[in-house]
Design a protein around this motif. Structure first.
Motif, PDB file in Angstrom:
ATOM      1  N   ASP A 127       0.869  -1.174   0.000  1.00 25.75           N
ATOM      2  CA  ASP A 127       0.000   0.000   0.000  1.00 25.75           C
ATOM      3  C   ASP A 127       0.912   1.232   0.000  1.00 25.75           C
ATOM      4  N   ALA A 128       0.954   1.928  -1.141  1.00 26.54           N
ATOM      5  CA  ALA A 128       1.867   3.066  -1.303  1.00 26.54           C
ATOM      6  C   ALA A 128       1.158   4.409  -1.198  1.00 26.54           C
ATOM      7  N   ALA A 129      -0.026   4.424  -0.594  1.00 21.99           N
ATOM      8  CA  ALA A 129      -0.790   5.674  -0.519  1.00 21.99           C
ATOM      9  C   ALA A 129       0.005   6.802   0.105  1.00 21.99           C
ATOM     10  N   GLN A 130       0.825   6.456   1.119  1.00 20.78           N
ATOM     11  CA  GLN A 130       1.550   7.492   1.863  1.00 20.78           C
ATOM     12  C   GLN A 130       3.029   7.595   1.490  1.00 20.78           C
ATOM     13  N   SER A 131       3.470   6.844   0.504  1.00 23.34           N
ATOM     14  CA  SER A 131       4.915   6.849   0.189  1.00 23.34           C
ATOM     15  C   SER A 131       5.268   7.568  -1.098  1.00 23.34           C
ATOM     16  N   LEU A 132       4.410   7.484  -2.098  1.00 25.87           N
ATOM     17  CA  LEU A 132       4.762   7.968  -3.436  1.00 25.87           C
ATOM     18  C   LEU A 132       5.107   9.450  -3.452  1.00 25.87           C
ATOM     19  N   ALA A 133       4.514  10.227  -2.552  1.00 28.07           N
ATOM     20  CA  ALA A 133       4.730  11.678  -2.540  1.00 28.07           C
ATOM     21  C   ALA A 133       5.954  12.100  -1.750  1.00 28.07           C
ATOM     22  N   HIS A 134       6.589  11.172  -1.042  1.00 31.77           N
ATOM     23  CA  HIS A 134       7.629  11.563  -0.090  1.00 31.77           C
ATOM     24  C   HIS A 134       9.046  11.192  -0.486  1.00 31.77           C
ATOM     25  N   PHE A 135       9.207  10.130  -1.270  1.00 35.20           N
ATOM     26  CA  PHE A 135      10.565   9.719  -1.641  1.00 35.20           C
ATOM     27  C   PHE A 135      10.526   8.869  -2.911  1.00 35.20           C
ATOM     28  N   LYS A 136      11.682   8.694  -3.515  1.00 40.39           N
ATOM     29  CA  LYS A 136      11.796   7.948  -4.765  1.00 40.39           C
ATOM     30  C   LYS A 136      11.478   6.480  -4.541  1.00 40.39           C
ATOM     31  N   VAL A 137      10.643   5.947  -5.403  1.00 38.25           N
ATOM     32  CA  VAL A 137      10.254   4.541  -5.344  1.00 38.25           C
ATOM     33  C   VAL A 137      10.752   3.829  -6.596  1.00 38.25           C
ATOM     34  N   ASP A 138      11.363   2.669  -6.407  1.00 38.98           N
ATOM     35  CA  ASP A 138      11.848   1.849  -7.516  1.00 38.98           C
ATOM     36  C   ASP A 138      11.301   0.442  -7.305  1.00 38.98           C
ATOM     37  N   VAL A 139      10.231   0.106  -8.018  1.00 33.79           N
ATOM     38  CA  VAL A 139       9.558  -1.179  -7.774  1.00 33.79           C
ATOM     39  C   VAL A 139      10.427  -2.366  -8.156  1.00 33.79           C
ATOM     40  N   GLN A 140      11.345  -2.153  -9.105  1.00 38.12           N
ATOM     41  CA  GLN A 140      12.236  -3.257  -9.466  1.00 38.12           C
ATOM     42  C   GLN A 140      13.270  -3.504  -8.367  1.00 38.12           C
ATOM     43  N   ASP A 141      13.809  -2.434  -7.815  1.00 34.49           N
ATOM     44  CA  ASP A 141      14.775  -2.580  -6.730  1.00 34.49           C
ATOM     45  C   ASP A 141      14.101  -3.159  -5.477  1.00 34.49           C
ATOM     46  N   LEU A 142      12.896  -2.701  -5.187  1.00 31.37           N
ATOM     47  CA  LEU A 142      12.164  -3.226  -4.028  1.00 31.37           C
ATOM     48  C   LEU A 142      11.733  -4.669  -4.243  1.00 31.37           C
ATOM     49  N   ASP A 143      11.538  -5.047  -5.513  1.00 34.73           N
ATOM     50  CA  ASP A 143      11.106  -6.397  -5.905  1.00 34.73           C
ATOM     51  C   ASP A 143       9.726  -6.722  -5.347  1.00 34.73           C
ATOM     52  N   VAL A 144       8.811  -5.760  -5.437  1.00 37.15           N
ATOM     53  CA  VAL A 144       7.432  -5.996  -5.020  1.00 37.15           C
ATOM     54  C   VAL A 144       6.669  -6.655  -6.159  1.00 37.15           C
ATOM     55  N   ASP A 145       5.609  -7.370  -5.811  1.00 42.92           N
ATOM     56  CA  ASP A 145       4.763  -8.000  -6.826  1.00 42.92           C
ATOM     57  C   ASP A 145       3.634  -7.076  -7.255  1.00 42.92           C
ATOM     58  N   PHE A 146       3.095  -6.337  -6.290  1.00 42.26           N
ATOM     59  CA  PHE A 146       2.011  -5.386  -6.537  1.00 42.26           C
ATOM     60  C   PHE A 146       2.300  -4.110  -5.732  1.00 42.26           C
ATOM     61  N   TYR A 147       2.004  -2.958  -6.324  1.00 41.54           N
ATOM     62  CA  TYR A 147       2.252  -1.684  -5.648  1.00 41.54           C
ATOM     63  C   TYR A 147       1.061  -0.770  -5.930  1.00 41.54           C
ATOM     64  N   ALA A 148       0.312  -0.410  -4.882  1.00 46.89           N
ATOM     65  CA  ALA A 148      -0.938   0.343  -5.028  1.00 46.89           C
ATOM     66  C   ALA A 148      -0.712   1.813  -4.708  1.00 46.89           C
ATOM     67  N   MET A 149      -1.117   2.700  -5.647  1.00 46.72           N
ATOM     68  CA  MET A 149      -0.777   4.124  -5.543  1.00 46.72           C
ATOM     69  C   MET A 149      -2.011   5.013  -5.606  1.00 46.72           C
ATOM     70  N   SER A 150      -1.870   6.202  -5.047  1.00 52.14           N
ATOM     71  CA  SER A 150      -2.952   7.180  -4.997  1.00 52.14           C
ATOM     72  C   SER A 150      -2.513   8.482  -5.635  1.00 52.14           C
ATOM     73  N   SER A 151      -3.391   9.098  -6.427  1.00 57.27           N
ATOM     74  CA  SER A 151      -3.101  10.398  -7.028  1.00 57.27           C
ATOM     75  C   SER A 151      -3.316  11.536  -6.037  1.00 57.27           C
ATOM     76  N   HIS A 152      -4.427  11.522  -5.323  1.00 54.14           N
ATOM     77  CA  HIS A 152      -4.785  12.702  -4.517  1.00 54.14           C
ATOM     78  C   HIS A 152      -3.867  12.896  -3.314  1.00 54.14           C
ATOM     79  N   LYS A 153      -3.128  11.861  -2.930  1.00 52.17           N
ATOM     80  CA  LYS A 153      -2.127  12.018  -1.876  1.00 52.17           C
ATOM     81  C   LYS A 153      -0.740  12.333  -2.459  1.00 52.17           C
ATOM     82  N   THR A 154      -0.724  12.495  -3.780  1.00 52.29           N
ATOM     83  CA  THR A 154       0.524  12.779  -4.496  1.00 52.29           C
ATOM     84  C   THR A 154       0.347  14.041  -5.340  1.00 52.29           C
ATOM     85  N   PHE A 155      -0.442  15.001  -4.819  1.00 52.63           N
ATOM     86  CA  PHE A 155      -0.624  16.326  -5.423  1.00 52.63           C
ATOM     87  C   PHE A 155      -1.418  16.289  -6.714  1.00 52.63           C
TER      88      PHE A 155
END
Length: 394
Positions: free
Chosen positions: A187-215
């Protein structure tokens, strides 16, 4: 410095410190949404006239931008949704439904708890919860114990706690998850707006994101799905724009990502989301994180000076939200008084009742910052908080 880019601050006297609930929108996002409705309002992936083609092109440009923003490998790994809650419900109702065990953390938002309850799961009956340590840290030892006892599970973990700002080590969580043949949803609702995310480096299978919490606009989100899992992910809903061919005998769906995007999407919102990502790219997330990290430490240190304050986590591995209480004062009462001083924070359980119950509290006062906030905002808040405390202690 950055407030000039956000019309809200030109038109409001509010000291806005409720960014975990929703962020303000830069002028270019608002202008783009108006531009769509004013100049090329048409449906996407259907008609072939000029405005429809332009709408489709700009809609798909957001997918490309978001792919780069999180370092996904392919655009088809990005599925647009209404938001993180829909992403979580989508996976709970499809891919994760058949797993014997679901594992979540102690710091989850209700959106990552109730979908599992809707399946008839409860604690130790198809649902396991990782313990929280002192200062609300993730208990990796307990997590691995749960995985050992329940291999081939579905793990669903928040990246950053909306209630406390605690940041989980997703890369290590992913390593352990895959070690025991399990799958990881973040659940990336609170992360996408705060720091760089690299889903390949994290090796996650699913990553859920929100627009309204990311401006970006409300009503828009996206789900990253690792390419090799796309064919394993069942279709959640069907309808317009998902179909390749239909007869009364059968339906043949389009390929990913379109088969997962039934009906008319929030086109203006998706197009506006791209402008929000462009805006962040121009500032750079490195700069965003530096500014917010400095503000977070400043807030923490100012709060520590207040008599009878109760803090629940330190600044280590935390960003965005800071929660606290004042001994013998109801958090909601403080929130009401701060509102009368035109200071916007949130008071209550923050849709995280289980962790509040574990801490034996009804709720907290939550201050949540964004890069456009300033030390002056925090000073205004601290002054207002002291005034509220004095009024409620009298």
């Amino acid at each position: 410095m950055y407030k000039k880019d956000f019309p809200f601050f030109e038109n409001s006297s509010v000291t806005y410190l409720d960014n975990a609930a929703t962020t303000q929108k830069p002028k270019e996002v608002i202008n783009k949404v108006v531009d769509y409705y004013t100049h090329f309002c048409s449906n996407t992936h259907r008609s072939n006239h000029g405005d429809a083609n332009k709408a489709t092109k700009e809609f798909e440009a957001t997918r490309e931008t978001l792919k780069t923003f999180i370092n996904a490998t392919y655009t088809k790994e990005i599925i647009f949704t209404k938001g993180v809650s829909e992403c979580l419900n989508m996976l709970a109702s499809t891919f994760a439904k058949e797993f014997k065990t679901i594992i979540i953390s102690s710091l989850e938002h209700h959106s990552n708890i109730t979908p599992w309850h809707m399946q008839g799961r409860s604690l130790h009956k198809g649902l396991e919860v990782v313990n929280v340590k002192q200062n609300l840290e993730f208990d990796f030892e307990h997590f691995e114990e749960l995985l050992k006892a329940n291999p081939n599970s579905f793990v669903s973990i928040t990246h950053v706690s909306n209630a406390f700002g605690v940041t989980h080590d997703i890369k290590e969580i992913a390593r352990l998850t895959h070690k025991y043949d399990s799958y990881l949803l973040v659940d990336a609702a609170q992360s996408l707006a705060h720091f760089k995310v690299d889903v390949q480096d994290l090796d996650v299978d699913f990553y859920a994101m929100s627009s309204h919490k990311t401006f970006g606009p409300t009503g828009v989100g996206a789900l990253y799905v690792k390419k090799e899992l796309l064919e394993k992910l069942p279709v959640y809903q069907t309808g317009g724009a998902t179909i390749n061919d239909v007869s009364f005998e059968r339906s043949i769906m389009l390929d990913a990502p379109y088969k997962y995007e039934a009906g008319t999407q929030n086109i203006a919102g998706v197009i506006g989301f791209k402008k929000a990502l462009d805006y962040l790219n121009n500032i750079t997330l490195k700069k965003v994180h530096e500014v917010e990290n400095e503000l977070y430490y400043y807030l923490h240190n100012e709060l520590k000076k207040i008599e009878d304050i109760v803090l629940y986590n330190n600044t280590k591995n935390a960003i965005g939200s800071k929660s606290f209480n004042i001994k013998n004062i109801n958090s909601e009462d403080i929130g009401i008084l701060l509102d009368k001083m035109h200071i916007a924070v949130r008071a209550g359980h923050h849709c995280a009742q289980p962790i509040m119950k574990k801490l034996n509290i009804d709720g907290t006062i939550r201050v949540s910052i964004a890069f456009y906030n300033t030390k002056e905002d925090i000073d205004i808040f601290i002054k207002g908080l002291k005034k509220a405390i004095m009024m409620l202690k009298d």
